[in-house]
Design an enzyme around this catalytic site. Sequence first.
Site, PDB file in Angstrom:
ATOM      1  N   GLY A  22      -1.540  29.306  55.553  1.00  0.00           N
ATOM      2  CA  GLY A  22      -1.877  28.532  54.370  1.00  0.00           C
ATOM      3  C   GLY A  22      -3.373  28.383  54.213  1.00  0.00           C
ATOM      4  O   GLY A  22      -4.156  28.774  55.073  1.00  0.00           O
ATOM      5  N   GLY A  25      -8.196  22.697  51.035  1.00  0.00           N
ATOM      6  CA  GLY A  25      -9.539  22.341  50.620  1.00  0.00           C
ATOM      7  C   GLY A  25     -10.572  22.481  51.716  1.00  0.00           C
ATOM      8  O   GLY A  25     -11.746  22.712  51.435  1.00  0.00           O
ATOM      9  N   GLY A  27     -10.064  24.386  54.839  1.00  0.00           N
ATOM     10  CA  GLY A  27     -10.080  25.633  55.589  1.00  0.00           C
ATOM     11  C   GLY A  27      -8.827  26.449  55.391  1.00  0.00           C
ATOM     12  O   GLY A  27      -7.968  26.139  54.565  1.00  0.00           O
ATOM     13  N   VAL A  29      -5.668  28.565  57.599  1.00  0.00           N
ATOM     14  CA  VAL A  29      -4.971  28.613  58.882  1.00  0.00           C
ATOM     15  C   VAL A  29      -4.201  29.919  58.984  1.00  0.00           C
ATOM     16  O   VAL A  29      -3.475  30.304  58.068  1.00  0.00           O
ATOM     17  CB  VAL A  29      -4.004  27.417  59.043  1.00  0.00           C
ATOM     18  N   LYS A  43      -7.343  27.725  62.915  1.00  0.00           N
ATOM     19  CA  LYS A  43      -7.864  27.064  61.727  1.00  0.00           C
ATOM     20  C   LYS A  43      -9.339  27.401  61.572  1.00  0.00           C
ATOM     21  O   LYS A  43     -10.123  27.238  62.507  1.00  0.00           O
ATOM     22  CB  LYS A  43      -7.679  25.557  61.848  1.00  0.00           C
ATOM     23  N   ASP A 138      -3.177   8.703  60.642  1.00  0.00           N
ATOM     24  CA  ASP A 138      -2.492   9.421  59.559  1.00  0.00           C
ATOM     25  C   ASP A 138      -1.119   9.887  60.015  1.00  0.00           C
ATOM     26  O   ASP A 138      -0.705  11.016  59.751  1.00  0.00           O
ATOM     27  CB  ASP A 138      -3.336  10.599  59.088  1.00  0.00           C
TER      28      ASP A 138
END
Length: 680
Positions: A22, A25, A27, A29, A43, A138
Amino acid sequence: MDPLTGEDPVRIGPFRLLGRLGSGGMGRVYLARSAGGRTVAVKVVHAQLAAQDEFRRRFAREVAALEKVGGAGTAPVLAADTEAESPWVAIGYVAGPSLRTVVGKEYGPLPAASVRALAVGLARALEHIHAAGLVHRDLKPANVLLTVDGPRIIDFGIARAVDTVTDGGLTGTGAVVGSPGFMAPEQVRGERVTSASDVFCLGSVLAYAATGRAPFGAAESGVHAVMFRIAHDEPDLAGLPAELDDLVRGCLAKDPAARPTAAHLAAHIEAADPWLPAGLLAQLGRMAARLLDEDGTPPHGAPAREGDAGQDGDVRQDGDEDAARDGDPARHGGGGADAAEGGSAGQGRGPAQDATASPGGDPAGGGDPAGGGDPTRNDGSRPRPRRGRRRLLPAGTVAAVAAAAAVAYGLVERHGTPDAPTGGSTAQDKPRNAVPATFLGAWEGVLRGTDTAPYETARIEIAQGAPGDKAGVYVHVGGERLCMGRSTLVSVDEDRIVFGESDVTTSVPAGRCTPAAHQKLTVRSPEVLEWSSGAATATFRRARSGPGVVPKEFLGHWKDVPNPDVSDPQQDLYSHEVIITQGPVGAPLVRFQQSYPRTDEETGEPLSGTVNCAETAVLGGAGGLLVLGPATVDTAASDRECTASGASTNLRIQRVQGKERLLVYGMDADGEPGEFSKEN
């Protein structure tokens, strides 16, 4: 997963890229493989952002947090370069879907027993994070991955040290830091965030897992409205099973001081085993097996395609850490690795890795892929010690190895699967005897070298069980180490089974082993299996198993045969003996004893008396040869000058002039064997 395009590199650091997981915004991966076959997620920060000091600092902080935390339920960093033109970090890839995908798209709310097991796994991971002095900040369903072995917490992009987290949930510009539906009251008010804030988020995650809904509403209903409800309203727990009510409400207390700690939760919640419904466990196993088959990349310029159905649907594993949206950011953007794994290091590395090699690549300067060492010590004959003071290994090493071997062997001898829990209906339909009879028993193969001159060997003993059970006991012997551990069964077919990452039960020398990588075994005949682990492949054949695997011709007391070509007037002052006893693989069954004249350490002049040394070696294989790990010094029976030889060996019997001779070969290079005759 999407294929690589012409703008993607072929390699990053020591890792070969397989495809795109994927892009977001911050980076991109990639799915990648190390030279030793380890599957990793790499990443990479976008080049334009890497030019900004703030982004570099943020990325370096994320990597530092991962390196500090790496452990149970989280992920160790395998390699990183935060100073590169485009900074990158490599972490172990978790072949499992997010909790958000499982509950929201594929399965629905989890049974209460599974939610309790989820709570234990996440609490243990948070305990580990908090012990490292960090707050995750998070924790949400998109940042929890489900594996056969339990949940994993990923994405440490906004994790902060406890003593620096004074800004609560807001940045200096007033932007929200966190995911609105899964924040703590103090976080949304911009107050100090502590480890108790993560526990509140845990309560929201558990409520979502059990009901399919966020307890304070989804972000789609308005971010500010959700944040207001978190700060002032009671959670909506409609549909929550009564047996989970106290657990969830305790975590969701508005007052941080009233919430339990992660350590308390981990210690006081009883988890079910198996931890997920049987159908979901089977799906995770199939996913991990498909990942093992991903072994190449499409040509550059190949057209992009939709998300790979072989993954879990969270194709956006993108590293986008914009915490203001409650989406599904990088599944592997900020972490996410199986904690049982270590870095793959070495071309064609077998099921266990050497912890001292550089992560993800060959040891510097090449050399023995099984672990560096002294290439000049190659004859396996236990050469007489050089002058100089010798360093002794810890006295408890042999006892510790013996205890670990007994535990590991017991796993194979018994049924190999835990009793079904009494509280969950899903456990009752789990197949208890999933492994076909063809696979049961012990299998051995040569990873480097030949059957008659092995440099590196592997063995796996397979017991009956079901996906999720520790149904395999592996042993890996290289030039200067022996690694032993328990492997988790991931998936089972009639002609192929897959084991996932393993834990380490024995390491000789201590600390040299990291958990074994995935292993795949395919039937070729009733006596032959094809084994693979990443890029490494080998042919495994049936081997002896049980409490007495040593062939009777090896048993007994053997004495060194003097070299007829060497005349030494002091020959009688030297002795070298090998004593072999019966027992299972994984036990210290071979003892080396030797004596030699005592000399002055400085001048080399002879002194009165002799030096007496004793070493014990663990049996690592009992196929065509006896394979031994490095011997350890028995300090209770050895003088201070004694030291371990440091090399693994293999033993075989050969008839010379009508008499049996025991030949002891080193496994770190070619050379002449030590030769021993049976004592009468």
